[in-house]
Design a protein around this motif. Structure first.
Motif, PDB file in Angstrom:
ATOM      1  N   LEU A   1       0.801  -1.224   0.000  1.00 62.64           N
ATOM      2  CA  LEU A   1       0.000   0.000   0.000  1.00 62.64           C
ATOM      3  C   LEU A   1       0.833   1.272   0.000  1.00 62.64           C
ATOM      4  O   LEU A   1       0.373   2.309  -0.487  1.00 62.64           O
ATOM      5  N   GLY A   2       2.032   1.216   0.560  1.00 63.33           N
ATOM      6  CA  GLY A   2       2.855   2.419   0.634  1.00 63.33           C
ATOM      7  C   GLY A   2       3.700   2.650  -0.602  1.00 63.33           C
ATOM      8  O   GLY A   2       3.843   3.793  -1.065  1.00 63.33           O
ATOM      9  N   ASP A   3       4.253   1.583  -1.167  1.00 61.75           N
ATOM     10  CA  ASP A   3       5.133   1.743  -2.325  1.00 61.75           C
ATOM     11  C   ASP A   3       4.463   2.422  -3.523  1.00 61.75           C
ATOM     12  O   ASP A   3       5.115   3.218  -4.219  1.00 61.75           O
ATOM     13  N   PRO A   4       3.184   2.120  -3.834  1.00 63.26           N
ATOM     14  CA  PRO A   4       2.566   2.830  -4.969  1.00 63.26           C
ATOM     15  C   PRO A   4       2.535   4.343  -4.788  1.00 63.26           C
ATOM     16  O   PRO A   4       2.768   5.095  -5.742  1.00 63.26           O
ATOM     17  N   LEU A   5       2.280   4.797  -3.551  1.00 69.04           N
ATOM     18  CA  LEU A   5       2.270   6.239  -3.299  1.00 69.04           C
ATOM     19  C   LEU A   5       3.685   6.803  -3.349  1.00 69.04           C
ATOM     20  O   LEU A   5       3.919   7.877  -3.917  1.00 69.04           O
ATOM     21  N   VAL A   6       4.645   6.078  -2.761  1.00 71.86           N
ATOM     22  CA  VAL A   6       6.040   6.519  -2.797  1.00 71.86           C
ATOM     23  C   VAL A   6       6.527   6.608  -4.239  1.00 71.86           C
ATOM     24  O   VAL A   6       7.226   7.555  -4.624  1.00 71.86           O
ATOM     25  N   ASP A   7       6.142   5.625  -5.060  1.00 74.15           N
ATOM     26  CA  ASP A   7       6.528   5.636  -6.469  1.00 74.15           C
ATOM     27  C   ASP A   7       5.999   6.882  -7.166  1.00 74.15           C
ATOM     28  O   ASP A   7       6.728   7.535  -7.928  1.00 74.15           O
ATOM     29  N   PHE A   8       4.735   7.216  -6.915  1.00 76.86           N
ATOM     30  CA  PHE A   8       4.145   8.412  -7.529  1.00 76.86           C
ATOM     31  C   PHE A   8       4.884   9.673  -7.082  1.00 76.86           C
ATOM     32  O   PHE A   8       5.212  10.544  -7.901  1.00 76.86           O
ATOM     33  N   LEU A   9       5.170   9.784  -5.787  1.00 74.14           N
ATOM     34  CA  LEU A   9       5.837  10.969  -5.263  1.00 74.14           C
ATOM     35  C   LEU A   9       7.251  11.110  -5.823  1.00 74.14           C
ATOM     36  O   LEU A   9       7.715  12.224  -6.094  1.00 74.14           O
ATOM     37  N   LYS A  10       7.942   9.986  -6.024  1.00 75.03           N
ATOM     38  CA  LYS A  10       9.295  10.039  -6.585  1.00 75.03           C
ATOM     39  C   LYS A  10       9.273  10.442  -8.052  1.00 75.03           C
ATOM     40  O   LYS A  10      10.094  11.242  -8.506  1.00 75.03           O
ATOM     41  N   ARG A  11       8.325   9.869  -8.810  1.00 77.36           N
ATOM     42  CA  ARG A  11       8.290  10.163 -10.250  1.00 77.36           C
ATOM     43  C   ARG A  11       7.901  11.606 -10.518  1.00 77.36           C
ATOM     44  O   ARG A  11       8.303  12.201 -11.527  1.00 77.36           O
ATOM     45  N   TYR A  12       7.113  12.189  -9.663  1.00 79.55           N
ATOM     46  CA  TYR A  12       6.651  13.568  -9.883  1.00 79.55           C
ATOM     47  C   TYR A  12       7.159  14.488  -8.767  1.00 79.55           C
ATOM     48  O   TYR A  12       6.433  15.355  -8.291  1.00 79.55           O
ATOM     49  N   LYS A  13       8.408  14.252  -8.377  1.00 76.89           N
ATOM     50  CA  LYS A  13       9.015  15.048  -7.317  1.00 76.89           C
ATOM     51  C   LYS A  13       8.986  16.526  -7.674  1.00 76.89           C
ATOM     52  O   LYS A  13       9.355  16.925  -8.777  1.00 76.89           O
ATOM     53  N   GLY A  14       8.506  17.326  -6.743  1.00 77.74           N
ATOM     54  CA  GLY A  14       8.435  18.760  -6.969  1.00 77.74           C
ATOM     55  C   GLY A  14       7.109  19.237  -7.519  1.00 77.74           C
ATOM     56  O   GLY A  14       6.797  20.429  -7.422  1.00 77.74           O
ATOM     57  N   VAL A  15       6.335  18.320  -8.111  1.00 79.85           N
ATOM     58  CA  VAL A  15       5.048  18.705  -8.675  1.00 79.85           C
ATOM     59  C   VAL A  15       3.930  17.784  -8.202  1.00 79.85           C
ATOM     60  O   VAL A  15       2.759  18.005  -8.527  1.00 79.85           O
ATOM     61  N   ALA A  16       4.248  16.773  -7.399  1.00 80.61           N
ATOM     62  CA  ALA A  16       3.255  15.796  -6.956  1.00 80.61           C
ATOM     63  C   ALA A  16       2.117  16.452  -6.180  1.00 80.61           C
ATOM     64  O   ALA A  16       0.942  16.114  -6.378  1.00 80.61           O
ATOM     65  N   ALA A  17       2.451  17.399  -5.299  1.00 81.03           N
ATOM     66  CA  ALA A  17       1.414  18.064  -4.508  1.00 81.03           C
ATOM     67  C   ALA A  17       0.465  18.849  -5.410  1.00 81.03           C
ATOM     68  O   ALA A  17      -0.760  18.858  -5.190  1.00 81.03           O
ATOM     69  N   LEU A  18       1.019  19.509  -6.428  1.00 73.68           N
ATOM     70  CA  LEU A  18       0.180  20.252  -7.369  1.00 73.68           C
ATOM     71  C   LEU A  18      -0.738  19.302  -8.143  1.00 73.68           C
ATOM     72  O   LEU A  18      -1.922  19.609  -8.366  1.00 73.68           O
TER      73      LEU A  18
END
Length: 562
Positions: free
Chosen positions: A322-339
């Motif tokens: 459950l955690g790795d999918p979110l971590v993967d998304f945050l890493k791939r879109y680092k700097g813009v994930a929150a937006l």
């Protein structure tokens, strides 16, 4: 890295050709298979239960089955990681799951057809919950297959085909069971509906073979096996996980029945009553519901996090799932994930606040028949057109350009209802306003689905998309709870000479039937109620500006596909 402005445009004919490709036609059948059980359980079934003599209170409890759709991201990792013995090698990972789930749906609907709800209500509820769970799981798989079966530039057409199939299923499931039940009874009706699920099976068998599925490895190397300690840890973690899911689901469903039942089972009847009372408060109840959602998510995070300073197999496996999918998304879109997450959550905010439209049409002076004919017939046609247009824009202009256009669609279309309020009960004006809104909604909805699909990565497709689709409407829930208050408070302010008083003059020439019940329902003059609605529609457009700004920011900063 390349950015969106460099994405090439496609020719108009090339963009249209995407809709008649084999994958899009398969998606039409899969959309039908997705929509059919949904409406049968959450809408049509209520009429059967009512005819069986059940109270509205009992019938409303069946709506809790929708929790499966809200919480599906919690078991989506199982779909990403688990194979179907025998079938996976023959059909592929996603198609094997779809076949199994469609067979289960046929069996579930067949079992429902054999139950008399007046005698075996609990059994009927169990079968309905089963069908809802399997149907939500099927949606996880269908979404994952749709994303993995076509490249990004074709996701608009795939999303459009899915929604077309879904709409067809809603029409069929809303009319055919009633017609069959009228002549042959409800049991025969649901048995026939079970047979219609074969359309989904045909879609799966006709689908092109998918690429080999990637299962992300779970790295538990070096973590010692401690069976005596791991079993209690698994039990404790799953208990915390279930409690968090219960809080999350109760908030998402805006219904505390399951949470109250859990408290009662623990011997806490006073707490159960307090929770139910908090959920039902107007308008403060929505804040308790959102607090429950936040607390539930927080508890789920606690349940899956590794123990600080101590690696255990339960912690490693749960966080990887459950955690790795979110971590993967945050890493791939680092700097813009929150937006990106903010854009997903706010993209359709202008549409979500329009939860008072039927009262608006009635207050304006339209009859129930007029509202039904325009919304349910013409409105469906307009939505189908909008969905297709959205798919065409994605294929023709590229993902981010289409996303920006879709961000404008919602706020601008809401102004059409402000214009309608000034026209009075003119049927042609109702056609125009609903046509504009439904076409715009179809465009923005398709663009958002295609965009969320493009954000997923191989191995985590089902989990990431299920998370996006489960949670993107949460902010709209809070804002939408205030829609009625905004109308009535603005109307009251206009009636006593407040800042909105000048708007009353715009409604002076409307016919007497326009807002005729204003004094009785809202204790304001007709012109003031019209002014209140006008303020609300302007407000609903203005809050959409946030999504427009976010869409431009993401389009400028989001990296292109890897």
């Amino acid at each position: 890295m390349s950015v969106e402005p460099a994405e090439p445009k496609r020719g108009a004919l090339s963009a249209l050709a995407v809709f008649v490709e084999r994958r899009a036609l398969v998606m039409l059948a899969l959309g039908f298979a997705s929509g059919l059980p949904n409406l049968l359980i959450f809408d049509t079934l209520s009429l059967w239960l009512r005819e069986a003599g059940l109270s509205l209170k009992v019938i409303s409890i069946f709506a809790l089955a929708t929790l499966s759709y809200s919480l599906k991201f919690l078991w989506a990792p199982l779909i990403d990681r688990t194979q179907v013995p025998g079938l996976t090698r023959l059909l592929g990972h996603r198609r094997s799951w779809m076949i199994v789930l469609q067979v289960l749906l046929m069996i579930g609907l067949w079992m429902i057809s054999g139950v008399d709800p007046a005698r075996d209500l609990a059994l009927m509820a169990a079968f309905a919950a089963l069908v809802a769970f399997v149907s939500a799981t099927q949606d996880i798989v269908i979404d994952a297959w749709r994303i993995e079966a076509a490249p990004t530039e074709k996701q608009g057409a795939m999303a459009a085909a899915y929604q077309w199939g879904y709409r067809i299923a809603m029409i069929v499931a809303g009319a055919a069971p009633l017609l069959i039940a009228e002549s042959y009874g409800w049991s025969a009706s649901y048995a026939v509906m079970a047979g219609l699920m074969l359309a989904g099976v045909a879609g799966v068998l006709g689908a092109p073979r998918e690429k080999e599925h990637v299962i992300r490895p779970i790295h538990a190397e070096g973590v010692p096996s401690r069976p005596a300690l791991e079993l209690p840890e698994w039990i404790a973690r799953l208990a915390v996980f279930v409690f968090g899911a219960l809080l999350l689901g109760s908030g998402l469903a805006a219904d505390a029945s399951l949470l109250a039942a859990g408290l009662n089972s623990l011997g806490l009847p006073a707490a159960a009553e307090a929770v139910k009372a908090a959920w039902e408060m107007k308008p403060q109840g929505v804040y308790f519901q959102l607090l429950s959602v936040a607390a539930g998510l927080g508890i789920i995070v606690v349940a899956i996090l590794p123990i600080p300073g101590l690696k255990t197999r339960p912690g490693v496996y749960l966080f990887a799932a459950l955690g790795d999918p979110l971590v993967d998304f945050l890493k791939r879109y680092k700097g813009v994930a929150a937006l990106i997450l903010a854009l997903i959550c706010l993209y359709r905010l202008s549409d979500f606040v329009l939860n008072i439209m039927n009262p608006f049409y009635a207050d304006l002076g339209f009859s129930k028949i007029e509202i039904a004919e325009v919304r349910k017939v013409f409105g469906v046609v307009a939505t189908v057109i909008g969905v297709g247009l959205g798919g065409f824009l994605v294929a023709r202009l590229g993902m981010m350009r289409a996303l920006v256009i879709g961000a404008f669609a919602g706020p601008i279309s809401n102004l059409a209802f402000g214009w309608l309020a000034l026209q009075g009960p003119q049927l042609w004006a109702l056609f125009v306003a609903i046509g504009v809104d439904n076409i715009a909604g179809g465009v923005s909805g398709t663009c958002l689905i295609a965009y969320m699909s493009s954000l997923t990565s191989a191995g985590f497709t089902a989990t990431q998309y299920a998370l996006f689709s489960s949670l993107y409407a949460l902010p709209g829930k809070l804002i939408a709870s205030q829609s009625g208050r905004i109308v009535e408070s603005s109307a009251a302010a206009a009636d006593v000479g407040g800042p909105m008083a000048g708007l009353k003059a715009m409604f002076g020439r409307l016919p007497p039937e326009a807002f005729a019940g204003a004094m009785e329902k809202s204790q304001v003059s007709p012109a003031a109620l019209g002014a209140g609605y006008l303020v609300f529609f302007i407000y609903s457009s203005l809050i959409g500006v946030v999504a427009i700004v976010l869409a431009f920011m993401v389009a400028r900063r989001q990296p292109g596909p890897e």
